[in-house]
Motif scaffolding. Structure first.
Motif, mmCIF file in Angstrom:
data_model
loop_
_atom_site.group_PDB
_atom_site.id
_atom_site.type_symbol
_atom_site.label_atom_id
_atom_site.label_comp_id
_atom_site.label_asym_id
_atom_site.label_seq_id
_atom_site.Cartn_x
_atom_site.Cartn_y
_atom_site.Cartn_z
ATOM 1 N N VAL A 93 0.966 -1.177 0.316
ATOM 2 C CA VAL A 93 0.088 -0.110 0.326
ATOM 3 C C VAL A 93 0.944 0.857 0.391
ATOM 4 C CG1 VAL A 93 -1.568 1.265 1.091
ATOM 5 C CG2 VAL A 93 -2.010 -0.898 0.669
ATOM 6 N N HIS A 94 0.520 2.545 -0.626
ATOM 7 C CA HIS A 94 1.589 3.471 -0.983
ATOM 8 C C HIS A 94 0.563 4.637 -1.689
ATOM 9 C CE1 HIS A 94 5.156 5.638 -1.283
ATOM 10 N NE2 HIS A 94 4.297 6.176 -2.976
ATOM 11 N N THR A 95 0.918 5.476 -0.580
ATOM 12 C CA THR A 95 0.520 6.793 -1.047
ATOM 13 C C THR A 95 1.447 7.842 -1.517
ATOM 14 O OG1 THR A 95 -1.463 6.628 1.408
ATOM 15 C CG2 THR A 95 -1.262 9.119 -0.011
ATOM 16 N N GLY A 96 1.487 8.284 -2.446
ATOM 17 C CA GLY A 96 2.054 9.147 -3.057
ATOM 18 C C GLY A 96 1.589 10.894 -4.052
ATOM 19 N N ASP A 97 2.034 11.464 -3.813
ATOM 20 C CA ASP A 97 2.030 13.344 -4.646
ATOM 21 C C ASP A 97 1.851 13.029 -5.925
ATOM 22 O OD1 ASP A 97 1.074 13.739 -1.854
ATOM 23 O OD2 ASP A 97 2.870 15.133 -1.508
ATOM 24 N N GLU A 98 0.596 13.907 -6.131
ATOM 25 C CA GLU A 98 1.132 14.096 -7.567
ATOM 26 C C GLU A 98 1.741 14.964 -8.128
ATOM 27 O OE1 GLU A 98 -2.148 15.305 -10.878
ATOM 28 O OE2 GLU A 98 -1.936 16.789 -9.692
ATOM 29 N N GLY A 99 2.821 13.943 -9.445
ATOM 30 C CA GLY A 99 4.514 14.865 -9.662
ATOM 31 C C GLY A 99 5.454 14.339 -8.715
ATOM 32 N N ASP A 100 5.255 13.452 -7.977
ATOM 33 C CA ASP A 100 6.156 12.183 -7.248
ATOM 34 C C ASP A 100 7.110 11.518 -7.889
ATOM 35 O OD1 ASP A 100 5.760 13.996 -5.310
ATOM 36 O OD2 ASP A 100 5.217 12.871 -3.302
ATOM 37 N N THR A 101 7.594 11.125 -8.082
ATOM 38 C CA THR A 101 8.094 9.701 -8.843
ATOM 39 C C THR A 101 8.640 8.596 -8.427
ATOM 40 O OG1 THR A 101 10.181 10.726 -10.408
ATOM 41 C CG2 THR A 101 10.355 8.374 -10.588
ATOM 42 N N LEU A 102 7.997 7.229 -9.332
ATOM 43 C CA LEU A 102 7.633 6.268 -7.492
ATOM 44 C C LEU A 102 8.922 5.988 -8.131
ATOM 45 C CD1 LEU A 102 5.176 4.973 -6.049
ATOM 46 C CD2 LEU A 102 4.328 3.639 -7.897
ATOM 47 N N PRO A 103 8.869 4.913 -7.417
ATOM 48 C CA PRO A 103 10.507 3.809 -7.992
ATOM 49 C C PRO A 103 9.035 2.714 -8.377
ATOM 50 C CG PRO A 103 10.322 4.370 -5.676
ATOM 51 C CD PRO A 103 8.731 5.092 -5.751
ATOM 52 N N VAL A 120 -0.546 -10.688 -6.889
ATOM 53 C CA VAL A 120 -0.604 -10.268 -5.131
ATOM 54 C C VAL A 120 -0.933 -8.638 -5.867
ATOM 55 C CG1 VAL A 120 1.838 -9.451 -6.104
ATOM 56 C CG2 VAL A 120 1.530 -8.537 -3.663
ATOM 57 N N THR A 121 -1.925 -7.742 -5.145
ATOM 58 C CA THR A 121 -2.279 -6.654 -4.910
ATOM 59 C C THR A 121 -1.357 -5.536 -4.768
ATOM 60 O OG1 THR A 121 -4.434 -6.921 -5.295
ATOM 61 C CG2 THR A 121 -4.372 -5.420 -5.120
ATOM 62 N N TYR A 122 -1.263 -4.225 -5.613
ATOM 63 C CA TYR A 122 -0.576 -2.785 -5.177
ATOM 64 C C TYR A 122 -1.218 -1.904 -4.759
ATOM 65 C CZ TYR A 122 2.704 0.668 -5.111
ATOM 66 O OH TYR A 122 3.529 2.233 -4.811
ATOM 67 N N SER A 123 -1.787 -1.224 -3.644
ATOM 68 C CA SER A 123 -2.572 -0.772 -3.827
ATOM 69 C C SER A 123 -2.056 1.016 -3.700
ATOM 70 C CB SER A 123 -3.444 0.009 -2.614
ATOM 71 O OG SER A 123 -4.691 0.366 -2.203
ATOM 72 N N LEU A 124 -2.228 1.944 -4.605
ATOM 73 C CA LEU A 124 -2.413 3.635 -5.144
ATOM 74 C C LEU A 124 -2.922 4.007 -4.711
ATOM 75 C CD1 LEU A 124 0.591 5.055 -5.636
ATOM 76 C CD2 LEU A 124 0.111 4.614 -7.925
ATOM 77 N N THR A 125 -2.637 5.148 -3.385
ATOM 78 C CA THR A 125 -3.576 6.494 -3.329
ATOM 79 C C THR A 125 -2.537 7.669 -4.182
ATOM 80 O OG1 THR A 125 -4.194 5.295 -1.832
ATOM 81 C CG2 THR A 125 -4.621 7.781 -2.313
ATOM 82 N N VAL A 126 -2.995 8.503 -4.987
ATOM 83 C CA VAL A 126 -2.388 9.608 -5.130
ATOM 84 C C VAL A 126 -3.082 11.054 -4.539
ATOM 85 C CG1 VAL A 126 -1.656 10.773 -7.722
ATOM 86 C CG2 VAL A 126 -1.456 8.438 -7.528
ATOM 87 N N ARG A 127 -2.337 11.900 -3.888
ATOM 88 C CA ARG A 127 -2.944 13.017 -3.198
ATOM 89 C C ARG A 127 -2.513 14.190 -4.574
ATOM 90 N NH1 ARG A 127 -0.483 13.903 2.609
ATOM 91 N NH2 ARG A 127 1.227 14.115 1.070
ATOM 92 N N PRO A 177 -6.719 14.521 -0.415
ATOM 93 C CA PRO A 177 -8.444 13.529 -0.384
ATOM 94 C C PRO A 177 -9.236 14.749 -0.304
ATOM 95 C CG PRO A 177 -6.944 13.824 1.628
ATOM 96 C CD PRO A 177 -5.833 14.301 0.349
ATOM 97 N N ALA A 178 -10.779 13.604 0.075
ATOM 98 C CA ALA A 178 -11.219 15.002 -0.075
ATOM 99 C C ALA A 178 -12.541 14.836 1.616
ATOM 100 C CB ALA A 178 -12.558 15.059 -0.855
ATOM 101 N N PRO A 179 -13.100 16.026 1.450
ATOM 102 C CA PRO A 179 -13.452 17.347 0.756
ATOM 103 C C PRO A 179 -12.233 17.991 1.359
ATOM 104 C CG PRO A 179 -14.436 16.746 2.973
ATOM 105 C CD PRO A 179 -14.358 15.495 2.940
ATOM 106 N N ALA A 180 -12.117 19.478 0.500
ATOM 107 C CA ALA A 180 -11.231 20.656 1.213
ATOM 108 C C ALA A 180 -12.190 21.210 1.854
ATOM 109 C CB ALA A 180 -10.826 20.976 -0.623
ATOM 110 N N SER A 181 -10.463 22.119 2.217
ATOM 111 C CA SER A 181 -11.792 22.940 3.588
ATOM 112 C C SER A 181 -11.598 24.172 2.968
ATOM 113 C CB SER A 181 -10.464 22.608 4.938
ATOM 114 O OG SER A 181 -10.268 21.804 5.618
ATOM 115 N N VAL A 182 -12.992 25.016 3.314
ATOM 116 C CA VAL A 182 -13.338 26.125 2.316
ATOM 117 C C VAL A 182 -12.960 26.825 3.636
ATOM 118 C CG1 VAL A 182 -14.581 27.388 1.762
ATOM 119 C CG2 VAL A 182 -14.704 25.428 0.831
ATOM 120 N N ASP A 183 -12.127 28.583 3.806
ATOM 121 C CA ASP A 183 -12.572 29.300 4.306
ATOM 122 C C ASP A 183 -12.965 30.354 3.350
ATOM 123 O OD1 ASP A 183 -11.412 28.666 7.026
ATOM 124 O OD2 ASP A 183 -9.271 28.352 5.969
ATOM 125 N N TRP A 184 -13.537 31.444 4.422
ATOM 126 C CA TRP A 184 -14.125 32.979 3.584
ATOM 127 C C TRP A 184 -13.800 34.451 4.017
ATOM 128 C CZ3 TRP A 184 -16.585 33.279 -1.000
ATOM 129 C CH2 TRP A 184 -17.618 32.149 -1.580
#
Length: 433
Positions: A256-266, A322-329, A363-370
């Protein structure tokens, strides 16, 4: 050389009446070419004992006679003083003895021959008495053992029987099994075939096949003396085929791996222990084949690549996965503030609604400030109600800010443009950047 007792057989016990003449041998088996003692036991004493071999009673017997306190061997009328390698006796009284020993040198052809002894004592009511017959067993060395069914390539979890057969021998040979240098005799069973002339041992090794046995050498050996081992000449090496089963894995090992958009995954490499070698296929989250390779290479992460990736390892024996679960933030979109076209009147007072428009990230939902003129309003919903409107609200600026854990980790602000309220007339509100 120590003889081995037969694998199967029985011992015979004889009960003799008091005073009976008995003939025994110095061992269960006589070894060809080596001295072997035939002992005639005479409880009532004898002046001489004759040793006969059946059916050669017409030939002159070998006689041991007591003269004084000495023992002599008489053959064909020739008298020779006994020496330990020829004969002996134990005189009990003058001219008489109770034990007479004849030393013979057996040959293989003597096996199963019948012997008896006859005591002579003229002072007894019955001057002669014969022993019961004694059967002479002559040792025959086991000279070979052969594996009858060298195993073909086998599959893990198979159960196979391997059969080894000895050469004819006396006594029956014992069989030992080893696999990869380890003693496997306890997994075997043996039976003895043959007649009184010789015995053949048939031994069956029952082997539960595992992948750990691949490349191990199987050896059967036999012996019927402590120093007379013989070994199978084939000595096959087990060729075990097996599927991946639970050996499938990935490297790096995190599934199970969580990475950020734009990061390079090995690169993710799928491995499995298979014989023959496995083929590897990766499938995308949409279950469409992605690549026929053990390596999953995604490079820079995109939000569309989020999901479960499955590696399948397969050969002609079986398959496993075998399953590899990828989450992209990834961040929400840049927000925008719009003035909803509908106004609201409550007790004669006018209210307007502003909405913060954006697309969710993960992840969602985003926080909103006025914010009103740069100061947080404390409102954290996607819409804000303004009112009751007053002339002093003219020119007030509103903007919204959205964030999630991605923007927090990147220390990024996503802030909309400022919306200025234009209240030039009571019911005219315009948007000015």
């Amino acid at each position: 050389m120590a003889l081995r007792q037969p694998l199967k057989g029985h011992w015979s016990f004889f009960f003799y009446p008091a005073g009976a003449v008995t003939l025994t041998g110095s061992a269960e088996y006589a070894i060809p070419g080596r001295a072997f003692n035939l002992t005639c036991d005479v409880p009532e004493e004898a002046s001489s004992v004759k040793f006969y071999r059946r059916p050669l009673m017409t030939q002159s017997p070998q006689t041991i006679q007591v003269t004084g306190d000495q023992c002599y061997k008489i053959l064909d009328g020739i008298s020779t003083l006994c020496t330990p390698d020829v004969c002996s006796c134990q005189p009990s009284t003058f001219q008489y003895a109770s034990e007479f020993v004849l030393v013979i040198i057996p040959i293989p052809g003597d096996h199963n021959s019948l012997w008896f002894c006859r005591r002579e004592n003229t002072n007894l009511t019955n001057p002669t008495a014969d022993s019961t017959d004694y059967t002479l067993n002559v040792f025959e060395q086991v000279t070979s053992i052969e594996l009858q069914n060298p195993p073909p390539p086998v599959t893990e979890f198979d159960v196979i029987d391997l059969v080894c057969v000895t050469s004819p021998c006396r006594p029956a040979a014992s069989v030992l099994w080893s696999v990869g240098g380890l003693n496997y005799t306890s997994f075997s069973s043996s039976r003895v075939q043959g007649t009184i002339l010789s015995f053949v041992t048939v031994s069956i090794l029952t082997l539960q096949i595992t992948r750990a046995l691949h490349g191990r050498r199987v050896i059967c050996s036999a012996y019927n003396t402590d120093d007379g081992f013989v070994f199978d000449t084939i000595q096959p090496i087990l060729n075990v085929e097996y599927g991946p089963t639970s050996s499938i894995d990935i490297s790096p090992s995190d599934r199970v791996h969580t990475g950020d958009e734009g990061d390079t995954l090995p690169d993710i490499t799928c491995t499995a222990d298979c014989r023959p070698d496995c083929t590897f296929v990766w499938t995308r989250p949409d279950n469409i084949n992605f690549t026929v390779s053990p390596v999953l290479s995604l490079g820079q992460l995109k939000r569309s690549e989020q999901g479960n990736y499955t590696c399948i390892a397969v050969n002609n024996i079986g398959s496993s996965n075998v399953t590899y679960s990828l989450t992209v933030r990834y961040p929400p979109s840049m927000p925008a503030v719009i003035l909803l076209p509908t106004n609201y009147w409550i007790e004669g007072e006018e209210y307007r609604v502003l909405s913060c428009i954006y697309s969710e990230g993960y992840p969602a939902p985003a926080s909103v400030d006025w914010f009103r003129d740069g100061v947080s309003t404390g409102v954290m919903t996607s819409t804000i109600i303004i009112g009751p409107l007053r002339p002093e609200d003219n020119g007030v600026g509103y903007f919204c800010r959205v964030r999630n854990s991605f923007t927090d980790s990147k220390m990024t602000n996503l802030t909309s443009a400022i919306l200025l309220l234009n209240l030039t007339c009571k019911y005219n509100v315009t948007l000015s950047d």
